[in-house]
Structures are given as structure tokens and as C-alpha cells.
Design a protein around this motif. Structure first.
Motif, short mmCIF file in Angstrom:
data_model
loop_
_atom_site.label_atom_id
_atom_site.label_comp_id
_atom_site.label_asym_id
_atom_site.label_seq_id
_atom_site.Cartn_x
_atom_site.Cartn_y
_atom_site.Cartn_z
N LYS A 266 0.85 -1.21 0.00
CA LYS A 266 0.00 0.00 0.00
C LYS A 266 0.88 1.26 0.00
O LYS A 266 0.58 2.24 -0.67
N ARG A 267 1.99 1.18 0.74
CA ARG A 267 2.90 2.34 0.78
C ARG A 267 3.49 2.62 -0.61
O ARG A 267 3.61 3.75 -1.04
N THR A 269 2.24 1.49 -3.67
CA THR A 269 1.31 1.67 -4.80
C THR A 269 0.14 2.59 -4.46
O THR A 269 -0.62 2.95 -5.35
N GLY A 270 -0.05 2.91 -3.19
CA GLY A 270 -1.16 3.78 -2.81
C GLY A 270 -2.43 3.02 -2.46
O GLY A 270 -3.43 3.63 -2.09
N SER A 271 -2.41 1.68 -2.62
CA SER A 271 -3.63 0.90 -2.28
C SER A 271 -3.25 -0.54 -1.96
O SER A 271 -2.18 -1.03 -2.34
#
Ligand code: NAD
Length: 420
Positions: A266-267, A269-271
Motif C-alpha cells: 500500500k505504501r 502503490t497507494g492501495s
């Protein structure tokens, strides 16, 4: 709440909840009326200089709901849809949350109508410092102690602490909590909500005879509260995290997801979406999937009459505020599902805020182990207190928690007496 339909007035909801419990407690007119209104409300309109040299007038609120049990405590929210009634409701809920975990606080809340996503850091700093100056007459370590909420954070608290301190002429770290550690913040504050939630899940599982080792856990909202709860349940209890989600969607793996690796993904790729080895799942599907423990940790109003009868979890632990609508509560109770209500399940945050304030007042700071041990003691004791009330009145846990909280506030009002 910010994204609730405008048709639902959150303060009317909060007042209805008080009436239900007041009926069960046979509270008379006078005490009931005191419980249903905020003690003190301040509205401030103030100018802020913008980066282009112009200035704009902003409106902010601070509501101190009830201070029978001690100084008031509650976050400050920056959002375009802040209303006075929303702030009143949030201040009432803070009163009950502090009372459930038996910390010596009343409840408060603050808000500024603004759109922080479209403001520069400089504009946010000037808005924060001016709002802090405007509410300074009614805040302070012995009066009312703000904390972060929606779109405010440790930096916001540092600006408020500095502004208040400059006016006094000396440092006053105890005026806010959720501060950076370098200026009097507490070890363990960042993960306190998720950690507290994991302790009450453990207690409920024990009571149900559910072994958490290998038990399946689904989490809606892999943010601060949800991601920490998932890591602690996996690392310390051996639970299997079978699904997690964020605003972009969800992922599932019946064999278990490693929450640390998901966090890393998530860090980067943002998700959480697209995590290797997982299958996609929607945010709605997560709520009704087969699992032992469901943790709503994102938004309010997620479980309603539409989906509550499809919930398969044995325990629903509300890390989020207000994820379950009242009609869903009844359905879940009738299905024999154990709900751990928000005012208990996410009270780890305010509990460690209380620890932060206590450390600031003493000027003596605790280790992470000390913070966590004390947090565990508070959460385990409060779970037992809530269960006692729920069993004694044959009601679901939420009403049990409200009975406990409101009775504690009433006891304080009665023993203090009515002034003069
Ligand atoms: P956060 O912003 O860190 O995390 C929220 C998560 O929810 C994010 O992963 C976001 O992507 C996800 N999300 C947003 N919209 C979603 C949607 N439509 N469907 C699924 N997921 C969605 O916030 P947080 O601090 O973890 O707070 C989460 C909840 O916990 C809120 O209800 C908050 O009021 C409550 N809470 C938090 C604390 C705390 O100390 N952090 C304390 C008490 C209560």
C-alpha cells in the motif's frame, strides 16, 4: 458525521440514544435534560490571511458537552461540511467514550468549516494558530484538551500547543494530545486505537470459546486503526487476515494475507489492491464474507437492515466510529453475533491520549511497554464492565456500554450536586 446524509441530524441521533438508556435507568426529568444538552458552546468567526495576500473569514466551533467527570476531551476536525450539530453529537459521544473506559474526562469536540485539501501548509498553519487563539479562553490542561480528528494531525497539535504556550509565556504540553513525541507526545499513541481494538476482540473471543489462533479476520479500511489491529491480531494472537480493503477496493486470500507485506504494498502503490497472491473483493462483500471476526475500520453507516442479516462473522469489532445503524444492531443481536461497539472498541486512542496528558502533567514519560500494559488493563476491565451491564439488563453490548457510561456520568452529576 461528515458524509452522513443531510436528512440525518447527528445530534438528534445522539439525543435519541440518551433517551433509550435514560428510560432503562429510570432517570428523572432534570438529570435527563442535563445529559441531553451541551454544557458550553463557542462559535468563532475569524480572518485568515491567504497566500495571495487576501484574507478569508472562517467559522469554527468548540463544544464542551459534559464536564461532571473532569476536563473535557475531544478532537478537532477540519472539513467543509462541519456543522454545529455534528460537533455537538461528536462531543456527546466523546463523553460516553471517556466514561466507558473510566478515564477522568468529560467529552468535547471542535471543528472548523474549511477545505484543507485546497489549502497550503502556510494557510493551514495560520488558520490553526488563529483558531487556537480564538478558543484559547476555554481550553487548557485543566479545562479542555483537544486532539487530532479528521484532517488534523500531530503537526496541527504542535501548532496549537505552540500558540497556546506563546500566549502563556511558557510551554504547556498538556493542552493537547496526539503531539509529536519530541514535544511531549506519548509512546504508543499512534497504534493505540488498533491495539485497544485487538485487546477487546481477544476478550470477546475468550468469552465465546473462539480460538484466535487460526481464526479468520476481515478488515474494512486498512488505515491507521485497521492496519494496526490486523498486525497485532496476526502477530500476537496468530489470527489469519483473510481480507482487507481501502477506498480503492479490497483483497482476499483464504490462506491468509501478511498484513506487514500488504502495508508495504500500500505504501508503494497507494492501495492494497493488486497485492500479489490475492483476489479482488468489494468493500460490500467484505462485510458479509465468511469469517470469524469482522472489523469495520473505515466509515460510518456500513451495516444496515439491508446487509446485517447476511453477516457471517461471530464478532464485529467497531474500530470505526458509527459503522452500524441502529436497525442493524438489533438484527446482529438476534443472530447471536457479538458486537463490540465503537465507544469501547476504538477507545484505545483516547485512553493513550489520557496517558499522554498524565505524562505531560508529571513531566515524566513512560516506556512503550508501560503504555501498552496500562492500555491492556483499561481495555480488559472496560470489556468486563460492559458485559456485566449487558447481561444484567439482557441488552446488546452497545446498550450495555451506554448504560455503563451514562450511569457513571449521572453518578458524578449527582454526587457533585446542582450549583448553587
Ligand atoms: P485512516 O484515514 O488512517 O484510514 C481509513 C481507511 O479507510 C483508509 O485505508 C481508507 O482508504 C479507507 N476507506 C476510506 N473510504 C473507504 C470506503 N469507502 N471503503 C473502504 N475503505 C475506505 O483513518 P483511521 O484513523 O484509521 O480511522 C478509521 C476509523 O476509525 C474512523 O471511523 C475513525 O473515526 C475511527 N477512529 C480512529 C481513531 C484513531 O486513533 N486513528 C480513534 C478512534 C476512532
Amino acid at each position: 458525521m461528515a458524509n452522513q446524509s443531510p436528512a440525518v441530524n447527528p445530534f438528534e441521533t445522539a439525543q435519541r440514544q440518551i433517551d433509550i438508556v435514560a428510560d432503562l435507568l429510570h432517570l428523572n426529568g432534570g438529570v435527563r435534560e442535563v445529559l441531553k444538552v451541551p454544557k458550553r458552546e463557542l462559535t468563532v468567526n475569524f480572518p485568515v490571511r491567504m497566500d495571495d495576500g487576501s484574507f478569508r473569514v472562517y467559522t469554527g466551533y468548540r463544544v464542551q458537552y459534559n464536564m461532571a467527570r473532569g476536563p473535557t476531551k475531544g478532537g478537532i476536525r477540519y472539513h467543509p461540511q462541519v456543522t454545529l450539530d455534528e460537533v455537538r453529537a461528536l462531543a456527546a459521544w466523546m463523553t460516553w467514550k471517556c466514561a466507558v473506559v473510566n478515564i477522568p474526562y468529560g467529552g468535547a469536540k471542535g471543528g472548523v468549516i474549511c477545505d484543507p485539501k485546497h489549502m497550503s501548509i502556510g494557510e493551514l498553519e495560520r488558520l490553526t494558530r488563529r483558531y487556537a487563539s480564538e478558543i484559547a479562553p476555554i481550553i487548557g490542561p485543566e479545562v479542555d484538551i483537544p486532539a487530532p480528528d479528521v484532517y488534523t494531525d500531530a503537526q496541527t497539535m504542535a501548532w496549537i500547543m505552540d500558540t497556546f504556550s506563546m500566549q502563556k509565556g511558557y510551554s504547556v504540553p498538556g493542552v493537547v494530545t496526539g503531539k509529536p513525541i519530541s514535544i511531549g507526545g506519548s509512546e504508543g499513541r499512534g497504534e493505540a486505537t488498533g491495539r485497544g481494538c485487538s485487546y477487546v476482540v481477544r476478550e470477546a473471543a475468550k468469552e465465546l470459546g473462539l480460538k484466535l489462533k487460526g481464526a479468520s479476520v476481515a478488515i474494512q479500511g486498512f488505515g491507521n486503526a485497521g492496519s494496526v489491529a490486523s498486525k497485532i491480531l496476526a502477530d500476537e494472537q496468530g489470527a489469519k487476515i483473510v481480507a482487507v480493503s481501502d477506498s480503492k477496493g479490497g483483497i482476499t486470500n483464504p490462506d491468509g494475507l501478511n498484513p506487514h507485506a500488504v502495508d508495504e504494498h500500500k505504501r508503494k502503490t497507494g492501495s492494497v489492491v493488486g497485492f500479489p497472491g490475492s483476489k479482488p473483493i468489494t468493500n460490500d462483500e467484505i462485510l458479509t464474507m465468511k469469517c470469524d471476526v469482522l472489523i469495520p475500520a473505515a466509515l460510518e453507516n456500513q451495516l444496515s437492515a439491508k446487509n446485517a442479516d447476511k453477516v457471517q462473522a461471530k464478532i464485529v469489532a467497531e474500530a470505526a466510529n458509527g459503522p452500524t445503524l441502529p436497525e442493524a444492531d438489533t438484527i446482529l443481536f438476534q443472530k447471536g453475533i457479538t458486537v463490540l461497539p465503537d465507544i469501547l472498541a476504538n477507545a484505545g486512542g483516547v485512553t493513550v491520549s489520557y496517558f499522554e496528558w498524565a505524562q505531560d502533567l508529571q513531566g515524566f514519560f513512560w516506556t512503550l511497554d508501560e503504555v501498552n500494559q496500562r492500555l491492556e488493563r483499561v481495555m480488559v476491565g472496560s470489556y468486563a464492565d460492559m458485559r456485566k451491564q449487558a447481561k444484567a439488563h439482557s441488552v446488546h453490548n452497545r446498550t450495555g456500554a451506554y448504560l455503563l457510561a451514562i450511569q457513571r456520568v449521572v453518578d458524578a452529576i449527582r454526587i457533585r450536586g446542582i450549583y448553587p
